[in-house]
Design an enzyme around this catalytic site. Sequence first.
Site, PDB file in Angstrom:
ATOM      1  NE  ARG A 245      -6.249   6.568   8.369  1.00  0.00           N
ATOM      2  CZ  ARG A 245      -6.931   6.018   7.489  1.00  0.00           C
ATOM      3  NH1 ARG A 245      -6.506   5.382   6.706  1.00  0.00           N
ATOM      4  NH2 ARG A 245      -8.034   6.300   7.382  1.00  0.00           N
ATOM      5  CB  SER A 318      -7.625  14.686  12.724  1.00  0.00           C
ATOM      6  OG  SER A 318      -6.996  13.572  12.650  1.00  0.00           O
ATOM      7  CE  LYS A 347     -11.768   9.271   7.606  1.00  0.00           C
ATOM      8  NZ  LYS A 347     -11.136   9.747   8.939  1.00  0.00           N
TER       9      LYS A 347
HETATM   10  C1  LIG Z   1      -1.355  13.398  10.145  1.00  0.00           C
HETATM   11  C2  LIG Z   1      -2.506  12.902  10.318  1.00  0.00           C
HETATM   12  N1  LIG Z   1      -3.704  13.643   9.924  1.00  0.00           N
HETATM   13  C3  LIG Z   1      -5.071  13.425  10.108  1.00  0.00           C
HETATM   14  C4  LIG Z   1      -5.403  12.072  10.030  1.00  0.00           C
HETATM   15  C5  LIG Z   1      -6.741  11.649  10.167  1.00  0.00           C
HETATM   16  O1  LIG Z   1      -6.866  10.970  11.531  1.00  0.00           O
HETATM   17  P1  LIG Z   1      -8.584  10.726  12.024  1.00  0.00           P
HETATM   18  O2  LIG Z   1      -9.200  11.852  11.585  1.00  0.00           O
HETATM   19  O3  LIG Z   1      -8.417  10.151  13.230  1.00  0.00           O
HETATM   20  O4  LIG Z   1      -8.873   9.502  10.852  1.00  0.00           O
HETATM   21  P2  LIG Z   1      -8.275   8.274  10.575  1.00  0.00           P
HETATM   22  O5  LIG Z   1      -6.823   8.177  10.356  1.00  0.00           O
HETATM   23  O6  LIG Z   1      -8.298   7.611  11.939  1.00  0.00           O
HETATM   24  O7  LIG Z   1      -9.128   7.644   9.682  1.00  0.00           O
HETATM   25  C6  LIG Z   1      -4.209  11.340  10.373  1.00  0.00           C
HETATM   26  N2  LIG Z   1      -4.573   9.730  10.447  1.00  0.00           N
HETATM   27  N3  LIG Z   1      -2.947  11.453  10.533  1.00  0.00           N
HETATM   28  C1  LIG Z   2      -6.612   9.409   7.102  1.00  0.00           C
HETATM   29  C2  LIG Z   2      -6.918  11.193   6.250  1.00  0.00           C
HETATM   30  N1  LIG Z   2      -7.311  12.010   7.116  1.00  0.00           N
HETATM   31  C3  LIG Z   2      -7.549  13.066   6.438  1.00  0.00           C
HETATM   32  C4  LIG Z   2      -8.160  14.219   7.069  1.00  0.00           C
HETATM   33  O1  LIG Z   2      -8.286  15.391   6.604  1.00  0.00           O
HETATM   34  O2  LIG Z   2      -8.078  14.311   8.424  1.00  0.00           O
HETATM   35  S1  LIG Z   2      -7.215  12.876   4.945  1.00  0.00           S
HETATM   36  C5  LIG Z   2      -6.744  11.220   5.222  1.00  0.00           C
HETATM   37  C6  LIG Z   2      -6.386  10.638   3.799  1.00  0.00           C
HETATM   38  C7  LIG Z   2      -4.894  10.755   3.687  1.00  0.00           C
HETATM   39  O3  LIG Z   2      -4.415   9.932   2.591  1.00  0.00           O
HETATM   40  P1  LIG Z   2      -3.950  10.557   1.097  1.00  0.00           P
HETATM   41  O4  LIG Z   2      -2.934  11.174   1.289  1.00  0.00           O
HETATM   42  O5  LIG Z   2      -3.868   9.152   0.253  1.00  0.00           O
HETATM   43  O6  LIG Z   2      -5.361  11.170   0.670  1.00  0.00           O
END
Ligand SMILES: Cc1ncc(COP(=O)(O)OP(=O)(O)O)c(N)n1
Ligand SMILES: Cc1nc(C(=O)O)sc1CCOP(=O)(O)O
Length: 424
Positions: A245, A318, A347
């Site tokens: 990612r 997601s 995020k």
């Molecule tokens: C395992 C997993 N869960 C949720 C996310 C979040 O994906 P998304 O909502 O498309 O947001 P971005 O990652 O694209 O910012 C994920 N990447 N992986």
């Molecule tokens: C990329 C992303 N998506 C989310 C969701 O809830 O869909 S939370 C998230 C960030 C995950 O990183 P960390 O473990 O550092 O919080």
Amino acid sequence: MRFEIITHCGRRSDSACRNGFAYRYNTPTLHTRSLLADFRPSLQADSLTAVPPPQPHRPTPQDAPPAAADYGVYRILDASYNRASEGLRTIEDYARFVRNDPALSRHAKQLRHDLAAAFATLPRQHLLSARDTPGDVGTTIQTASEQIRPSAVAVATAAAARCQQALRSIEEYVKCIYPEVAPRIEAIRYQTYTLEAALQGLSQAAERLAGARLYALIEGGESNEALAQTIRTLATAGVDILQLRDKRLDDRTLYERTRAATAEVAAIDTAQRPLLIVNDRADIAAAAGADGVHVGQEELPLAAVRRIVGPDGIVGVSTHNLSQAQQAQRDGADYIGCGPTFTSRTKSFAEFPGLEFLKQVAKQLSLPAFAIGGIDATNVDQVLATGIPRVAVSAAITAAESPPQAAAELKQILSKWSLFAPRT
Ligand SMILES: Cc1ncc(COP(=O)(O)OP(=O)(O)O)c(N)n1
Ligand SMILES: Cc1nc(C(=O)O)sc1CCOP(=O)(O)O
Ligand SMILES: [Mg+2]
């Protein structure tokens, strides 16, 4: 994969193939099933094996009581038919109830019906009258390997082998009394090789996903080699799924990083090999040979993603509320991310469905669900207490002083919980 339609098997007399087509796949691959789907329209609507519709059985000289010389052949045909039908039913049960795979289920069921149609042309009363189970010297012969079935896919694979052997026996012995039936059995036998390839190929990715607990989101790094090094250390530390990612990378660089990551993962010993998922981009995941893609609510819909990555690709979605989670399961997602759970360093979000959402998912959905959002070793127990035994993290690992140590610590905590906790 290339395959050929064989209408005249050069190595056998024309009569053996006159009535039947045999479809032989030269190199069954993971996409056998999708190809079969493409190929199916040219087959007869009611059969996968392009064979003439079953003719009603007309009395023939063979319908006189079986000649003593044929009695043993009828016993073989009766026993082998039962063995082949039972094998196809066992495969169908795995495809339907373990893999939740409609195409695979339908394929196995159709072959069972094709076999029944082929046997409908034989005098059933001869088969039944030749049956002598009490006198069957083989019923007590057992081998140790028949008692060993380490997994559901091992059961289905053993059933496929038994089915192929039984069909070969039928194909050879039926030539003694009804040679025109042999090509129909041969066509069914070739289809069971396709089934076996699909069982093997699909189950490896699906079984690795089913056993996955720790999912790490990583960036592309400064170079392909730096990324490869990160992959090696996190795989050794016990990460089950790696998601590439990196919103900074242009398409070309993301593709190159994914290619390098795919090669690195493939070189890791099977027991420690993580699944490789690409964030957002199904096209790059498919082109670079990754195991799958993860898409959010604003990316391509699952049906479109599935067309790009194929039936064997893993697709994660997601979700941020129960309705989205239920829709993802209905759409055929292989897994879901559920969050954000806590405040994330990676995020930012305006709303947090938090632990309550995880409890709802744990109670009401059956597909693998990964909690995500601000999760680390200090709060993962709160996640586990909701009934969700799988987590996806980014900063907890990538921002740690020692990412592999942080990964190993999280994996140790997760491994104490069953992946299939009973739904309360
Ligand atoms: C395992 C997993 N869960 C949720 C996310 C979040 O994906 P998304 O909502 O498309 O947001 P971005 O990652 O694209 O910012 C994920 N990447 N992986
Ligand atoms: C990329 C992303 N998506 C989310 C969701 O809830 O869909 S939370 C998230 C960030 C995950 O990183 P960390 O473990 O550092 O919080
Ligand atoms: Mg996304």
